[in-house]
Write an enzyme that holds these catalytic residues in place. Structure first.
Site, short mmCIF file in Angstrom:
data_model
loop_
_atom_site.label_atom_id
_atom_site.label_comp_id
_atom_site.label_asym_id
_atom_site.label_seq_id
_atom_site.Cartn_x
_atom_site.Cartn_y
_atom_site.Cartn_z
N GLU A 100 55.43 148.35 22.23
CA GLU A 100 54.34 149.42 21.20
C GLU A 100 54.03 150.64 23.33
O GLU A 100 54.78 150.46 23.25
CB GLU A 100 53.34 148.62 21.03
CG GLU A 100 53.74 147.63 20.92
CD GLU A 100 53.20 147.51 19.10
OE1 GLU A 100 53.26 149.06 18.81
OE2 GLU A 100 52.75 146.96 18.06
N HIS A 135 57.19 152.65 18.07
CA HIS A 135 57.53 151.41 18.52
C HIS A 135 59.67 151.57 18.36
O HIS A 135 60.01 151.63 16.98
CB HIS A 135 57.23 150.60 18.49
CG HIS A 135 56.93 149.74 17.60
ND1 HIS A 135 55.45 149.74 16.46
CD2 HIS A 135 57.93 148.90 16.86
CE1 HIS A 135 55.98 148.93 15.57
NE2 HIS A 135 57.05 148.23 15.52
N ASP A 174 54.20 153.69 14.59
CA ASP A 174 53.55 154.09 16.09
C ASP A 174 54.67 154.50 16.88
O ASP A 174 54.36 154.92 17.57
CB ASP A 174 52.31 153.74 17.09
CG ASP A 174 53.31 152.07 16.98
OD1 ASP A 174 54.81 151.93 16.69
OD2 ASP A 174 52.63 151.05 17.56
C1 GLP Z 1 58.42 145.84 13.14
C2 GLP Z 1 60.38 145.61 14.24
C3 GLP Z 1 60.57 146.62 14.25
C4 GLP Z 1 60.96 147.74 12.86
C5 GLP Z 1 59.17 147.93 12.76
C6 GLP Z 1 59.07 148.06 11.57
O1 GLP Z 1 57.88 146.01 14.63
N1 GLP Z 1 59.89 144.64 15.31
O2 GLP Z 1 61.86 146.64 15.12
O3 GLP Z 1 61.79 148.79 13.31
O4 GLP Z 1 58.90 146.55 11.90
O5 GLP Z 1 59.93 148.25 10.64
P1 GLP Z 1 60.15 148.18 8.88
O6 GLP Z 1 61.71 148.83 8.77
O7 GLP Z 1 60.12 146.90 8.19
O8 GLP Z 1 59.37 149.51 8.39
#
Ligand code: GLP
Length: 260
Positions: free
Chosen positions: A143, A138, A136
């Protein structure tokens, strides 16, 4: 923003590791901001390799992590304390007392968030912050609708983010609703931001963050205002970008003095 599109996540992670290794060599007391999740996983494996094969020294580095779940013990396998310990910190020579991760068990969360900001400031600010991106848009756990000027604080996760992170907890119902995260203002104060994103499921978030309007509905779009953000992505994550060809041309025609 500098957009670097690599054929795959391995090459992209290797490049990110080389950038970080270069920074630590040039500034052994560098302050590094770390992220968790799948995106930086291979980058950390490369850093461990560079540490053991080339002696990259982390003994004077200070670490600050982006975020942590509220209510999780640091030993909980899905906590970001565990992630960092298992995937990086226990495998390089960073002293434990130089590692900072938000305290998900703090009794007084606002005071603990203020203290976290104070520690970042006392360390001289973050030289380079590693970032992933949520589907999304973030960054950290900021968020959509997060204040673009926010500092470290408690946030409530969206249903989508709880779904995205459910596998690690063995079910969505076990994912905490609350987290502590550096704010978008905190991230914007970092001297360099290095954002990694891989795979088709990140294509829309990357397109919006890089080429869409600046909006709190896509928190990563605040990076358009950051003076030095490097976005390293694979072909799949780049597939929604209108100007992918241009970014590739720019990268392959960098003057020698600008190359990593
Ligand atoms: C979580 C973490 C973020 C991260 C996101 C994406 O929300 N708090 O810091 O960037 O996940 O994670 P992934 O890299 O596993 O797709």
């Amino acid at each position: 923003m500098e957009i670097i599109i690599q054929p795959d996540s391995l090459g992209a992670s290797y490049l990110a590791a080389r950038i970080i290794a270069g920074l630590v060599r040039a500034k052994p007391q560098a302050v590094l901001g770390f992220a968790t999740g799948q995106s930086p996983f291979k980058l950390y494996q490369f850093l461990i390799k560079i540490h053991s094969n080339e002696g990259l020294d982390f003994s004077r580095v200070t670490a600050f992590n982006l975020d942590e779940y509220v209510g999780l013990d640091p030993t909980h396998p899905a906590s970001y304390h565990s992630y960092m310990r298992d995937n990086l910190f226990s495998r390089i020579n960073i002293p434990e007392d130089r590692v900072n991760i938000p305290d998900g068990l703090a009794d007084d969360i606002p005071a603990s968030c203020r203290a976290y900001e104070d520690r970042i400031r006392a360390a001289g600010g973050i030289d380079l912050q590693i970032l992933g991106i949520g589907t999304d848009g973030h960054i950290g756990f900021n968020e959509p609708s997060s204040s673009l000027a926010s500092r470290t604080r408690i946030k409530t996760l969206t249903e989508q983010t709880r779904k995205d992170n459910a596998a690690l907890f063995g079910g969505e119902e076990k994912v905490p609703h609350h987290v502590i995260t550096m704010g978008l203002g905190t991230i914007m104060d970092c001297r360099t931001c290095l954002l990694l994103a891989f795979g088709n499921k990140k294509a829309n978030a990357i397109a919006q963050a890089v080429e869409g309007p600046l909006t709190a509905m896509v928190p990563a779009s605040i990076l358009q205002l950051h003076p030095r953000t490097i976005v390293i992505i694979d072909e799949e994550a780049a597939s929604g970008l209108q100007r992918a060809f241009y970014y590739k041309w720019v990268y392959s025609h960098k003057p020698d003095w600008q190359k990593y």
